[in-house]
Design a protein around this motif. Structure first.
Motif, PDB file in Angstrom:
ATOM      1  N   VAL A 299       0.851  -1.192   0.000  1.00 24.13           N
ATOM      2  CA  VAL A 299       0.000   0.000   0.000  1.00 24.13           C
ATOM      3  C   VAL A 299       0.889   1.246   0.000  1.00 24.13           C
ATOM      4  O   VAL A 299       1.813   1.369   0.817  1.00 24.13           O
ATOM      5  CB  VAL A 299      -0.928   0.029   1.231  1.00 24.13           C
ATOM      6  N   TRP A 300       0.607   2.168  -0.916  1.00 20.68           N
ATOM      7  CA  TRP A 300       1.264   3.483  -0.975  1.00 20.68           C
ATOM      8  C   TRP A 300       0.224   4.553  -0.710  1.00 20.68           C
ATOM      9  O   TRP A 300      -0.917   4.440  -1.141  1.00 20.68           O
ATOM     10  CB  TRP A 300       1.895   3.728  -2.345  1.00 20.68           C
ATOM     11  N   GLU A 301       0.611   5.613  -0.007  1.00 20.88           N
ATOM     12  CA  GLU A 301      -0.267   6.758   0.221  1.00 20.88           C
ATOM     13  C   GLU A 301       0.488   8.033  -0.138  1.00 20.88           C
ATOM     14  O   GLU A 301       1.665   8.179   0.213  1.00 20.88           O
ATOM     15  CB  GLU A 301      -0.744   6.810   1.673  1.00 20.88           C
ATOM     16  N   ALA A 302      -0.195   8.944  -0.815  1.00 18.01           N
ATOM     17  CA  ALA A 302       0.440  10.195  -1.245  1.00 18.01           C
ATOM     18  C   ALA A 302       0.424  11.210  -0.113  1.00 18.01           C
ATOM     19  O   ALA A 302      -0.571  11.342   0.613  1.00 18.01           O
ATOM     20  CB  ALA A 302      -0.277  10.757  -2.470  1.00 18.01           C
ATOM     21  N   TYR A 308       4.422   9.529  -3.141  1.00 19.10           N
ATOM     22  CA  TYR A 308       3.888   8.308  -2.548  1.00 19.10           C
ATOM     23  C   TYR A 308       4.841   7.805  -1.464  1.00 19.10           C
ATOM     24  O   TYR A 308       6.042   7.660  -1.694  1.00 19.10           O
ATOM     25  CB  TYR A 308       3.702   7.234  -3.613  1.00 19.10           C
ATOM     26  N   GLN A 309       4.276   7.570  -0.286  1.00 12.78           N
ATOM     27  CA  GLN A 309       5.029   6.990   0.815  1.00 12.78           C
ATOM     28  C   GLN A 309       4.549   5.555   1.016  1.00 12.78           C
ATOM     29  O   GLN A 309       3.355   5.300   1.120  1.00 12.78           O
ATOM     30  CB  GLN A 309       4.819   7.800   2.106  1.00 12.78           C
ATOM     31  N   LEU A 310       5.477   4.641   1.053  1.00 10.96           N
ATOM     32  CA  LEU A 310       5.146   3.229   1.237  1.00 10.96           C
ATOM     33  C   LEU A 310       4.679   3.012   2.676  1.00 10.96           C
ATOM     34  O   LEU A 310       5.427   3.274   3.623  1.00 10.96           O
ATOM     35  CB  LEU A 310       6.369   2.366   0.922  1.00 10.96           C
ATOM     36  N   LYS A 318       9.708  -6.825   4.574  1.00 11.78           N
ATOM     37  CA  LYS A 318      10.071  -5.730   5.472  1.00 11.78           C
ATOM     38  C   LYS A 318       9.775  -4.402   4.805  1.00 11.78           C
ATOM     39  O   LYS A 318      10.101  -4.188   3.641  1.00 11.78           O
ATOM     40  CB  LYS A 318      11.556  -5.800   5.840  1.00 11.78           C
ATOM     41  N   LEU A 319       9.172  -3.508   5.572  1.00 14.26           N
ATOM     42  CA  LEU A 319       8.847  -2.172   5.074  1.00 14.26           C
ATOM     43  C   LEU A 319      10.053  -1.254   5.253  1.00 14.26           C
ATOM     44  O   LEU A 319      10.586  -1.118   6.356  1.00 14.26           O
ATOM     45  CB  LEU A 319       7.640  -1.620   5.838  1.00 14.26           C
ATOM     46  N   GLU A 334      11.070   0.586  -0.313  1.00 15.67           N
ATOM     47  CA  GLU A 334      10.784  -0.681  -0.977  1.00 15.67           C
ATOM     48  C   GLU A 334      10.261  -1.701   0.022  1.00 15.67           C
ATOM     49  O   GLU A 334      10.352  -1.518   1.238  1.00 15.67           O
ATOM     50  CB  GLU A 334      12.048  -1.229  -1.650  1.00 15.67           C
ATOM     51  N   CYS A 335       9.701  -2.766  -0.498  1.00 19.92           N
ATOM     52  CA  CYS A 335       9.323  -3.942   0.284  1.00 19.92           C
ATOM     53  C   CYS A 335      10.403  -4.995   0.048  1.00 19.92           C
ATOM     54  O   CYS A 335      10.579  -5.453  -1.078  1.00 19.92           O
ATOM     55  CB  CYS A 335       7.955  -4.472  -0.142  1.00 19.92           C
ATOM     56  N   VAL A 336      11.122  -5.344   1.103  1.00 23.37           N
ATOM     57  CA  VAL A 336      12.220  -6.297   0.998  1.00 23.37           C
ATOM     58  C   VAL A 336      11.749  -7.633   1.559  1.00 23.37           C
ATOM     59  O   VAL A 336      11.387  -7.733   2.731  1.00 23.37           O
ATOM     60  CB  VAL A 336      13.459  -5.806   1.763  1.00 23.37           C
TER      61      VAL A 336
END
Length: 730
Positions: A299-302, A308-310, A318-319, A334-336
């Motif tokens: 999910v990203w939010e502006a 956009y912030q993850l 991991k976020l 990123e999502c790791v």
């Protein structure tokens, strides 16, 4: 003089009778001259007042502000109709022209970018400069301000209230409304030089069909101000100063491609183009998470700046975002994915790290550990291909299949994981991108939309499912209570279950076809059985710390990576996992299990400890052990503070002596009385009877021979009396 007009003179003179006298009247002059007959003509009307002075008739050049272009014939006797044949009276220069000298030339046009406002202009300065941002055509008669047209970069703007032209202006064309030579629609009638531009709204353009070139965005002309306004920009463009739509950077190959180097924009009308973070891909307009993670929970939010912030990653990822108080650049979000056999307790908190999955747990999809037992079953699903299962965007298909098995088996779908997908003639894959489900309920008829379904009626896949039975939530959300592995396996193999599964999977439609399948090959997941009794605590940050082990294994937890339950090998033993651990830090370093006492016990590994009743020559030993607290000592002799519960030798059978050192529990032994000595009673450690910590006392034969002269001194020196050890043989 007798007037004898010839053919040419007939054009300039005529014979008239004036007051009874025949006279010659000058009627026309060459171009640029007028007839002077002693009367001064009015410059505006040409009317002459008074009597002709016949002798003064002459052709004179027109003065400043005046010209004479000739008289137009109206009948064929003087020439062809419409032909100018001569001048009589000078007329004023028309508006837009001037003449500042006496001569036969005609009036001149006002200079470039000026216009005339009066008749009979006598000086160039009578021509007025065009208003700002306007120009005139070269060599044209510029009559009035209407002769001034907007420059190429401007367009005409009517005054909102004045209808007479006062206040009309030229407005600078918005940068988004400029045309170039390449974009001009009507290249036959409009020619632009290299580098030149033209406002598409020029020359009273009212709608898109009047525009000289196609432009980007939605434009409209304001009814009140008459100005062209950019209302909004299409996706993938940024509005610059309200004047143009500038495209955001796209991938090589166009906006239908997604890549890391492209940009995105949240609101084309108010925000700016943004670079794609490392964990996303963009197409110039939009952003999505790489590897299809949007489909499984990313999910990203502006924010207010349109970046956009993850905010959330799928389970098992991991976020990484900028909210953590550390140096994380916006581009590094990123999502790791956690490594295999690792987990993360929360994919919404960037401070939480991935951790190794506890040995006694299952971490479905890299999510929080589930402690319990597990069953692995294979399912054959007809009508789909392996690629359909593995595609990240096909999450609804995978979730529907998990829901089918959960409903049929009566267990929670939150504890079912697709661990492998195989297709006929292809390699199997264990990288199945499925998120854990959050809701549980009956599977109703489900229409699964797969845009690019690869499988067909003749295809099938073999899916391996792992079903976890949590220790603290057996059959969570399902139909059964107190179910165990054996019970679940028996049910999965029952005809009732298989029939129910076929009914449930028949409720799922992929595209326009109904799925079918069968269930087979149910096995227990033995990898968890050997780890029963490994107890973990989930601590701050989601770290799983091993805190206890089953009897027969030592707890080792100096680090999260190396923590384990170290099982005692044969000929060693332990009954307490915390033996010789640091009592203050509650940390257990790597260490060895206690060795089995040399000849007094048998240890088969783990917690096994059995007294040994016969020695090697089958003499009864009859050892007696007791659990005691052992305190470890340092080389200096001081206590280390580490303790353990150990079996200590306290007694043996007759004919034996208890050999025991307090700082060495592994050396406890039942030692036979030496040759030429004997004992008829059981030794007792508590009273000290027949007990020693020095085996040399027993093996020194000089102590027991009657010929030894220092026997009494030796025994006294070592604190022994003849009754405390074996007796000499009579």
């Amino acid at each position: 003089t007798v007037f004898t007009p010839n053919s040419t003179a007939q054009k300039w003179f005529e014979e008239v009778e004036y007051e009874g006298i025949k006279r010659v009247k000058l009627t026309r002059c060459p171009f640029g001259h007028y007839v002077w007959d002693g009367r001064t003509p009015d410059e505006a009307t040409g009317v002459r007042v008074g009597s002709i002075v016949w002798e003064d008739q002459v052709c004179l050049p027109c003065g400043p502000g005046l010209e004479c272009k000739g008289i137009e014939h109206t009948n064929s006797t003087d020439g062809e109709n419409g032909e100018f044949v001569g001048c009589h009276t000078c007329t004023q220069c028309i508006i837009g022209q001037f003449k500042d000298f006496v001569g036969n030339e005609t009036c001149r046009n006002c200079p470039l970018n000026t216009f005339g406002v009066m008749y009979g202009a006598k000086q160039e300065r009578d021509c007025q400069d065009c208003p700002p941002n306007t120009k005139t055509g070269a060599g044209q008669r510029n009559t009035g301000v209407s002769a001034c047209v907007c420059e190429d970069r401007f367009y005409f703007l009517r005054h909102p209230t004045n209808t007479n032209g006062d206040g009309d202006t030229c407005m600078l064309c918005p940068s988004g409304g400029l045309c170039t030579e390449e974009t001009i629609r009507n290249k036959e009638n409009i020619t632009l030089g290299v580098g030149a531009v033209l406002c598409t709204f020029k020359d009273e353009a009212e709608a898109e069909e009047d525009w000289k070139c196609p432009i980007i965005g939605n434009w409209a002309r304001d009814n009140l101000t008459d100005a062209w306004t950019l209302l909004n920009c299409p996706p993938g463009h940024q509005m610059i100063n309200g004047q143009e739509c500038v495209p955001c950077r796209t991938c090589e190959g166009g906006s239908d491609r997604w890549c890391r180097t492209a940009q995105y924009i949240v609101d084309p009308n108010t925000l700016t183009c943004q670079n794609c973070p490392i964990g996303a891909e963009c197409n110039g307009a939009y952003l999505r998470t790489i590897n299809g993670l949007n489909n499984i929970g990313a999910v990203w939010e502006a924010d207010e700046e349109g970046r956009y912030q993850l905010q959330k990653c799928p389970v098992g990822y991991k976020l990484v975002n900028t909210s953590v108080e550390r140096l994380v650049d916006y581009a590094d979000q990123e999502c790791v994915q956690c490594p295999p056999e690792w987990y993360i307790i929360s994919s919404q908190d960037p401070t939480v790290e991935c951790n190794k999955c506890p040995e006694s747990a299952t971490c479905p999809y890299g999510g929080p550990p589930v402690f319990g037992t597990a069953v692995v079953t294979q399912v054959k699903v007809n009508g789909i291909a392996n690629v359909d299962i593995l595609a990240p965007e096909n999450g609804p298909l995978r979730e529907a299949l998990i829901g089918v098995l959960a409903q049929a088996a009566g267990v929670s779908p939150d504890y079912i994981q697709i661990i492998e997908s195989c297709h006929l003639g292809q390699k199997c894959s264990s990288s199945v991108p499925v998120r854990r489900l959050q809701a549980y309920g009956p599977v109703r008829r489900t229409q699964v939309v797969i845009p690019n379904l690869q499988g067909g009626p003749g295809d099938y896949v073999l899916l391996s499912f792992k079903i976890v039975l949590p220790n603290d939530q057996v059959s969570a959300g399902g139909d059964f209570e107190d179910i165990d592995v054996a019970g679940l396996m028996a049910y999965l193999e029952s005809p009732e279950m298989r029939e129910k599964f076929q009914v449930q999977i028949g409720q799922v439609m992929v595209g326009n076809q109904t799925l079918s399948g069968s269930l087979f090959d149910v096995q227990e997941d033995e990898s968890l059985g050997s780890k029963q009794g490994w107890i973990y605590e989930i601590r701050e940050g989601g770290v799983s710390v091993l805190v206890d082990c089953p009897p027969g294994a030592l707890l080792v937890n100096e680090s999260i990576i190396s923590q384990t339950c170290k099982e005692c090998f044969p000929n060693t033993w332990s009954i307490n996992a915390y033996d010789l651990c640091d009592p203050e830090l509650n940390i257990c370093a790597d260490r060895q299990c206690f060795e089995c006492p040399n000849n007094a016990a048998l240890c088969q590994g783990g917690k096994s400890f059995e007294p040994k009743w016969l020695d090697d020559d089958f003499t009864p030993i009859e050892p007696v052990f007791r659990l005691e607290l052992f305190e470890e000592r340092l080389s200096s002799g001081d206590k280390s503070g580490k303790t353990a519960m150990v079996n200590r030798l306290v007694s043996c059978g007759p004919g034996f002596v208890v050999l025991r050192k307090e700082d060495n529990p592994t050396g406890d032994r039942c030692v036979k009385c030496p040759s030429t000595t004997y004992s008829l009673e059981r030794p007792d450690h508590d009273s000290g009877f027949l007990t020693t910590d020095d085996v040399n006392i027993l093996t020194d034969e000089d102590l027991w021979t009657s010929t030894s002269t220092d026997k009494a001194n030796v025994t006294a020196q070592n604190g022994y009396t003849p009754l405390k050890l074996c007796l000499p043989c009579p």
